[in-house]
Design an enzyme around this catalytic site. Structure first.
Site, PDB file in Angstrom:
ATOM      1  N   SER A  25       0.850  -1.192   0.000  1.00 54.64           N
ATOM      2  CA  SER A  25       0.000   0.000   0.000  1.00 54.64           C
ATOM      3  C   SER A  25       0.881   1.236   0.000  1.00 54.64           C
ATOM      4  O   SER A  25       1.645   1.469   0.953  1.00 54.64           O
ATOM      5  CB  SER A  25      -0.889   0.024   1.245  1.00 54.64           C
ATOM      6  N   HIS A  32      -1.209  -1.203  -4.267  1.00 56.59           N
ATOM      7  CA  HIS A  32      -2.483  -0.891  -3.623  1.00 56.59           C
ATOM      8  C   HIS A  32      -2.588   0.613  -3.376  1.00 56.59           C
ATOM      9  O   HIS A  32      -1.732   1.208  -2.716  1.00 56.59           O
ATOM     10  CB  HIS A  32      -2.557  -1.668  -2.305  1.00 56.59           C
ATOM     11  N   ASP A  85      -4.726   3.509  -1.662  1.00 58.45           N
ATOM     12  CA  ASP A  85      -5.731   3.812  -0.649  1.00 58.45           C
ATOM     13  C   ASP A  85      -6.255   5.223  -0.845  1.00 58.45           C
ATOM     14  O   ASP A  85      -5.596   6.199  -0.469  1.00 58.45           O
ATOM     15  CB  ASP A  85      -5.122   3.660   0.749  1.00 58.45           C
ATOM     16  N   MET A 105      -8.830   8.073   0.052  1.00 58.90           N
ATOM     17  CA  MET A 105      -9.658   8.449   1.207  1.00 58.90           C
ATOM     18  C   MET A 105     -10.248   9.834   1.003  1.00 58.90           C
ATOM     19  O   MET A 105      -9.542  10.748   0.568  1.00 58.90           O
ATOM     20  CB  MET A 105      -8.804   8.451   2.473  1.00 58.90           C
ATOM     21  N   HIS A 131      -8.397   1.038  -3.975  1.00 54.76           N
ATOM     22  CA  HIS A 131      -9.296   0.836  -2.831  1.00 54.76           C
ATOM     23  C   HIS A 131      -9.937   2.178  -2.496  1.00 54.76           C
ATOM     24  O   HIS A 131      -9.289   3.056  -1.920  1.00 54.76           O
ATOM     25  CB  HIS A 131      -8.455   0.293  -1.658  1.00 54.76           C
ATOM     26  N   MET A 166     -12.041   4.359  -0.404  1.00 49.02           N
ATOM     27  CA  MET A 166     -12.700   4.587   0.892  1.00 49.02           C
ATOM     28  C   MET A 166     -13.391   5.939   0.780  1.00 49.02           C
ATOM     29  O   MET A 166     -12.959   6.952   1.349  1.00 49.02           O
ATOM     30  CB  MET A 166     -11.646   4.562   2.009  1.00 49.02           C
ATOM     31  N   MET A 177     -11.429  -5.894   5.299  1.00 51.74           N
ATOM     32  CA  MET A 177     -10.633  -4.953   6.090  1.00 51.74           C
ATOM     33  C   MET A 177     -10.350  -5.577   7.460  1.00 51.74           C
ATOM     34  O   MET A 177     -11.282  -5.919   8.193  1.00 51.74           O
ATOM     35  CB  MET A 177     -11.383  -3.634   6.284  1.00 51.74           C
ATOM     36  N   ASP A 205      -6.523  -6.604   4.276  1.00 51.35           N
ATOM     37  CA  ASP A 205      -5.887  -5.281   4.286  1.00 51.35           C
ATOM     38  C   ASP A 205      -5.955  -4.699   5.691  1.00 51.35           C
ATOM     39  O   ASP A 205      -7.047  -4.475   6.219  1.00 51.35           O
ATOM     40  CB  ASP A 205      -6.649  -4.391   3.291  1.00 51.35           C
TER      41      ASP A 205
HETATM   42  C1  DX5 Z   1      -6.305   1.423   5.760  1.00 48.69           C
HETATM   43  C2  DX5 Z   1      -5.822   1.084   4.369  1.00 48.69           C
HETATM   44  C3  DX5 Z   1      -4.744   0.057   4.357  1.00 48.69           C
HETATM   45  C4  DX5 Z   1      -3.511   0.472   5.085  1.00 48.69           C
HETATM   46  C5  DX5 Z   1      -2.665  -0.713   5.379  1.00 48.69           C
HETATM   47  O1  DX5 Z   1      -7.268   2.397   5.671  1.00 48.69           O
HETATM   48  O2  DX5 Z   1      -6.881   0.585   3.586  1.00 48.69           O
HETATM   49  O3  DX5 Z   1      -4.424  -0.345   3.025  1.00 48.69           O
HETATM   50  O4  DX5 Z   1      -2.754   1.407   4.366  1.00 48.69           O
HETATM   51  O5  DX5 Z   1      -1.597  -0.305   6.159  1.00 48.69           O
HETATM   52  P1  DX5 Z   1      -0.894  -1.274   7.193  1.00 48.69           P
HETATM   53  O6  DX5 Z   1      -0.389  -2.457   6.392  1.00 48.69           O
HETATM   54  O7  DX5 Z   1       0.201  -0.443   7.739  1.00 48.69           O
HETATM   55  O8  DX5 Z   1      -1.916  -1.698   8.196  1.00 48.69           O
HETATM   56 ZN    ZN Z   2      -6.454  -0.421   1.481  1.00 52.86          ZN
END
Ligand code: DX5
Ligand code: ZN
Length: 216
Positions: free
Chosen positions: A7, A32, A34, A36, A65, A67, A136, A174
């Site tokens: 990620s 990956h 993320d 947000m 991903h 969010m 998750m 994840d």
């Molecule tokens: C959380 C994200 C994850 C996160 C994982 O909101 O979706 O992908 O970055 O990070 P680690 O591996 O550090 O838990």
């Molecule tokens: Zn993620």
């Protein structure tokens, strides 16, 4: 063997492309993203411009991903920039079937995610529509949190449903994934391991990815 998806949330953004090249060289399979929105989760990360800029320089599978609350306006933008998988959250969308269909219509693989406290049975009506289920194992929003054990029950449910009904979706986990739990997750049927801090926080990317894949 599982696929490894670093990620980039945990990468050093000042050296983003260097970090990405290094994890690719070290054997990572997917990258990956993320994304947000500051609404569905209490944090803001980055948008499709980052994917657009990175895409020409890597052969890894682009795993987005989202969010994001009601992400339909963003899905075509990520598809246009070369997303391979686009994953949306069960909790974030009113007309989920339509959103999953939108992703498919744009030529991307369809992913569906759920938070640690969402009952996996609620996702049953959508399992025939997806290519990827993203369990998750932390509450989304931040990297570096601890793996929540009870989410293994959701994983077991989706692995069982896949077998029972002959679905072909991949199972991805994840949050809090590291060499310490990777073997257990692989044995439970997880196909794709997302890891942020465990990979980008390591001194040796080759070694940490080798450990997570279980290679000798
Ligand atoms: C959380 C994200 C994850 C996160 C994982 O909101 O979706 O992908 O970055 O990070 P680690 O591996 O550090 O838990
Ligand atoms: Zn993620």
């Amino acid at each position: 063997m599982s696929l490894i998806a670093p990620s980039i949330l945990s990468a050093d953004f000042a050296y983003l492309m260097e970090d990405i090249k290094e994890v690719e060289y070290a054997g990572a399979d997917w990258l990956h993203f993320d994304v947000m929105d500051g609404q569905f989760v209490p944090n803001i990360s980055f948008g499709y411009k980052v994917l657009e800029d990175i895409k020409p320089y890597t052969d890894m599978v682009m795993d987005v991903h989202l969010m994001v609350l009601e992400p339909d306006h963003l899905i075509p933008e990520f598809a246009k920039r070369g997303a391979d998988y686009i994953t949306v959250h069960y909790e974030a969308i009113d007309d989920l079937s339509a959103t999953l269909e939108l992703i498919r219509s744009l030529g991307c693989k369809v992913g569906l995610s759920l938070n640690p406290d969402t009952d996996p049975h609620l996702l049953k009506p959508y399992l025939s529509q997806i290519d990827l289920i993203l369990v998750m194992s932390v509450f989304p929003g931040f990297g570096g949190q601890s793996f929540i054990e009870s989410t293994m029950e959701s994983t077991a449910y989706f692995v069982e449903q896949r077998q029972l009904h002959g679905y072909s979706y991949l199972v991805e986990m994840d949050g809090g994934v590291s060499p310490a739990n990777a073997l257990r997750l692989r044995d439970a049927g997880v196909d794709v391991l997302v890891a942020g801090s465990a990979i980008f926080g390591a001194d040796d990317y080759v070694e940490v990815i080798r450990q997570m894949k279980g290679n000798k």
